[in-house]
Design a protein around this motif. Structure first.
Motif, short mmCIF file in Angstrom:
data_model
loop_
_atom_site.label_atom_id
_atom_site.label_comp_id
_atom_site.label_asym_id
_atom_site.label_seq_id
_atom_site.Cartn_x
_atom_site.Cartn_y
_atom_site.Cartn_z
N LYS A 1 0.74 -1.16 -0.16
CA LYS A 1 0.27 -0.42 0.52
C LYS A 1 1.27 1.54 -0.10
O LYS A 1 1.54 0.95 0.52
CB LYS A 1 -0.98 -0.10 1.42
N MET A 2 0.55 2.31 -1.23
CA MET A 2 1.41 3.21 -1.33
C MET A 2 1.16 4.58 -0.34
O MET A 2 1.99 5.24 -0.50
CB MET A 2 1.57 3.63 -2.82
N THR A 3 0.01 4.34 0.43
CA THR A 3 -0.40 6.07 0.37
C THR A 3 -1.06 5.69 1.94
O THR A 3 -1.59 4.02 2.06
CB THR A 3 -2.22 6.50 -0.32
N GLU B 1 -3.08 7.19 5.89
CA GLU B 1 -3.58 8.20 6.75
C GLU B 1 -2.61 8.58 8.09
O GLU B 1 -1.89 7.68 8.85
CB GLU B 1 -5.10 7.05 7.52
N ASP C 1 6.47 12.49 7.99
CA ASP C 1 6.67 13.01 6.33
C ASP C 1 8.29 12.36 6.22
O ASP C 1 8.26 11.48 5.98
CB ASP C 1 7.42 14.34 6.47
N LEU D 1 7.85 8.05 6.84
CA LEU D 1 7.03 7.72 5.65
C LEU D 1 7.77 7.70 4.28
O LEU D 1 7.08 6.62 2.78
CB LEU D 1 5.61 8.23 5.74
N LYS D 2 8.12 8.82 3.59
CA LYS D 2 9.29 8.79 2.37
C LYS D 2 10.22 7.89 1.91
O LYS D 2 10.63 7.54 0.97
CB LYS D 2 9.51 10.30 2.02
N GLY E 1 8.21 5.21 0.44
CA GLY E 1 8.06 5.67 -0.52
C GLY E 1 6.55 5.39 -0.38
O GLY E 1 5.54 5.25 -1.57
N LYS E 2 6.29 5.78 0.56
CA LYS E 2 5.11 6.42 0.46
C LYS E 2 4.46 7.82 0.62
O LYS E 2 5.10 8.37 0.98
CB LYS E 2 4.23 5.48 1.77
N ASP E 3 3.15 8.23 0.19
CA ASP E 3 2.26 9.10 0.50
C ASP E 3 1.00 9.39 1.63
O ASP E 3 1.59 7.99 1.73
CB ASP E 3 1.85 9.15 -1.07
N TYR E 4 0.84 10.26 1.36
CA TYR E 4 -0.09 10.14 3.59
C TYR E 4 -0.91 11.15 2.99
O TYR E 4 -1.07 12.26 1.99
CB TYR E 4 0.75 10.45 4.17
N VAL E 5 -1.89 11.28 3.62
CA VAL E 5 -2.92 12.67 4.35
C VAL E 5 -3.58 12.21 5.40
O VAL E 5 -3.42 11.84 6.09
CB VAL E 5 -4.67 11.65 3.49
#
Length: 287
Positions: free
Chosen positions: A152-154, A156, A172, A175-176, A179-183
């Motif tokens: 899973k690349m994103t 919460e 940040d 998670l970076k 390799g993840k994006d986040y909301v």
């Protein structure tokens, strides 16, 4: 990987915890995995080793980790919580029970260096409340990893009322590096994903209880009519039906709203040991 965060402590060797450990190892972090039950830890090492060898078949971005000596150095598996004193970051994944989490965070607060941040991978409990159990409320946030984390690349990210910008900055970096994006969302019990998804799974269970359709047909509608990758009942099995029940109880207690009333069928299945994929039996059989 961030130079400031080298070893991450992961508390809880359940399904989600194992996925998070594998994800961290894939992305260069060293990990200390803690769980109270030795039998669970023995199985955990086997599952993590299998994931590190074969997950790349599913996702080519993941580089296999096959060197047993390297893995032994990078992964510590222990029942001794004091071992997280060596960690630069902590991710908590234990059972969704307030009394258990309260005791754990109070212990972690004493054990960990004062600059270490904690990420609560909680399903529904308020991050502000968790922060209040410690003397480092500003250094606590929520990171809701989806299962399995390494695919899973994103995620919460939940900011508590006292979470600082510095704490968000550390998350940040982590998670970076993964390799993840986040909301980023605000803090309220259940946040965004679980306030919606648990209603979804709970109502699907009511549909089965009321004999409108079989579990397979319920999930088929959502996968083939709406294009969902997984149906609500398959998702519940993957999460663990006990975890779904615990989370619904937290939501009901928090909001006192009858829409969060747990389906009796879910409670019955959990009482009978039908916990989902982790025991190979839930709404579906996995033997």
């Amino acid at each position: 990987m961030s130079d400031q965060i080298k070893r991450v402590g992961v508390i809880g060797a359940g399904n989600i915890g194992l996925g998070v450990v594998s994800d961290l190892l894939f992305h260069g972090f060293d990990v200390t995995l803690v769980d109270k039950q030795e039998a669970i830890l023995s199985d955990a090492r086997k599952e993590i080793t299998k994931t590190l060898r074969f997950a790349s078949i599913i996702d080519k971005r993941l580089k296999p980790v096959t060197d047993e000596k390297e893995l032994a150095e990078r992964l510590v598996v222990t029942s001794d919580l004091n071992k997280v004193s060596e960690c630069d970051y902590v991710i908590e994944n234990i059972t969704e029970k307030r009394n258990l989490k309260l005791g754990l965070y109070q212990e972690l607060d004493k054990i960990c260096r004062e600059e270490v941040c904690f990420a609560a991978n909680t399903s529904c409990i308020s991050i502000t409340e968790i922060g209040g159990w410690t003397n480092r409320a500003g250094q606590i946030l929520g990171i809701h990893f989806m299962n399995p984390s390494y695919l899973k690349m994103t995620v919460e990210v939940i900011r508590g009322d006292y979470t600082t910008e510095e704490t968000l900055g550390v998350a940040d970096m982590v998670l970076k590096a993964m390799g993840k994006d986040y909301v980023v969302v605000k803090d309220f019990p259940g946040f965004v994903s679980n306030r919606v998804s648990h209603l979804f799974m709970n109502e699907a269970a009511f549909v089965v209880q009321d004999q409108l359709a079989s579990p397979a047909d319920v999930d088929k509608i959502f996968k083939e009519c709406f294009g969902h990758k997984m149906g609500p009942l398959e998702t519940a099995d993957l999460i663990g039906l006990d975890t779904v029940v615990f989370s619904l109880e937290v939501l009901y207690e928090s909001f006192q709203d009858p829409k969060y009333r747990c389906c009796p069928l879910l409670k019955k299945m959990v009482a009978g040991g039908q916990l989902g994929k982790k025991v190979k039996r839930g709404f579906f059989d996995y033997k």
